[in-house]
Design an enzyme around this catalytic site. Structure first.
Site, PDB file in Angstrom:
ATOM      1  CG  LEU A  63      -2.087  -0.971   1.201  1.00 52.00           C
ATOM      2  CD1 LEU A  63      -2.784  -1.002   2.560  1.00 52.00           C
ATOM      3  CD2 LEU A  63      -3.088  -0.597   0.103  1.00 52.00           C
ATOM      4  CB  SER A  64       4.466   1.926  -0.382  1.00 55.50           C
ATOM      5  OG  SER A  64       4.739   1.556  -1.718  1.00 55.50           O
TER       6      SER A  64
END
Length: 217
Positions: A63-64
């Site tokens: 999810l960066s």
């Protein structure tokens, strides 16, 4: 009699020459003849050459880069722009091998990351008050999930490097942790998403203050 011979043969010798004596444990459906094997090898070689020099597909494992990229999204990264046109500019989303630093490891340096270029060589970067500042100007309108919950002291991006960060500032292992990224580590530039189908298309525009695209820095 000439070596050309008569025309009364059944042609079976040519077909036999194309066959491969496969071991009995090889399933019948996988017993390709020489021509098929050659076709598979050529196709494989062309595919590898295409991935190495033109473009390659990638999937998002974390999810960066949320919300622009979610886990499981798939994209195409092209490799032409930086090789023949110009260097990365702020806003570009790139795939790369992270540098081997005290904050990373040799094993991690072999992984492929995806982050956004937020600054290039000569730029001054700083994170304070929840925002990224580049050359003293807040990038508060940039594509990010939420304000940063950390502080990063002012630093200047060295020659030959770029500074990369995840859009999900507080869930990204990026330059604010391990430092600037050498350009030589960059593998390509993400240009569009192809999966899931409802997200097919180009990437959102990043508000860049670059007046002219630099050829090289």
């Amino acid at each position: 009699a000439s070596a050309g011979g008569g025309g009364d043969g059944d042609g079976g010798d040519d077909e036999d020459d194309m066959d491969i004596d496969w071991p009995e444990w090889v399933p019948e459906g996988l017993r390709l003849n020489k021509e098929d094997v050659a076709t598979v090898l050529i196709t494989f070689a062309v595919s590898l050459a295409f991935r190495a020099t033109i473009a390659e597909p990638r999937f998002i494992p974390s999810l960066s880069m949320y919300p622009v990229f979610d886990v499981g999204d798939r994209l195409i990264a092209e490799k032409i722009t930086y090789r023949f046109k110009h260097d990365p500019i702020p806003g570009d989303v790139i795939i790369f091998h992270p540098p081997n630093t005290p904050k990373t490891s040799a094993a991690l340096a072999k992984e492929v990351f995806i982050k956004r270029v937020v600054a290039v060589a000569g730029d001054e970067v700083e994170v304070k008050k929840g925002e990224l500042f580049v050359n003293g100007k807040s990038r508060g309108l940039e594509l990010k999930l939420e304000p940063a919950k950390y502080v990063m002291e002012r630093q200047i991006v060295p020659a030959g490097d770029v500074f990369v960060m995840g859009d999900n500032r507080n869930n990204s292992f990026d330059s604010h942790v391990w430092g600037p990224l050498p350009k030589k580590n960059i593998l390509g530039r993400a240009c569009f998403k192809y999966w899931p189908p409802q997200k097919f298309g180009g990437l959102p525009q990043y508000p860049s203050e670059v007046e002219a695209v630099p050829e090289r820095y």
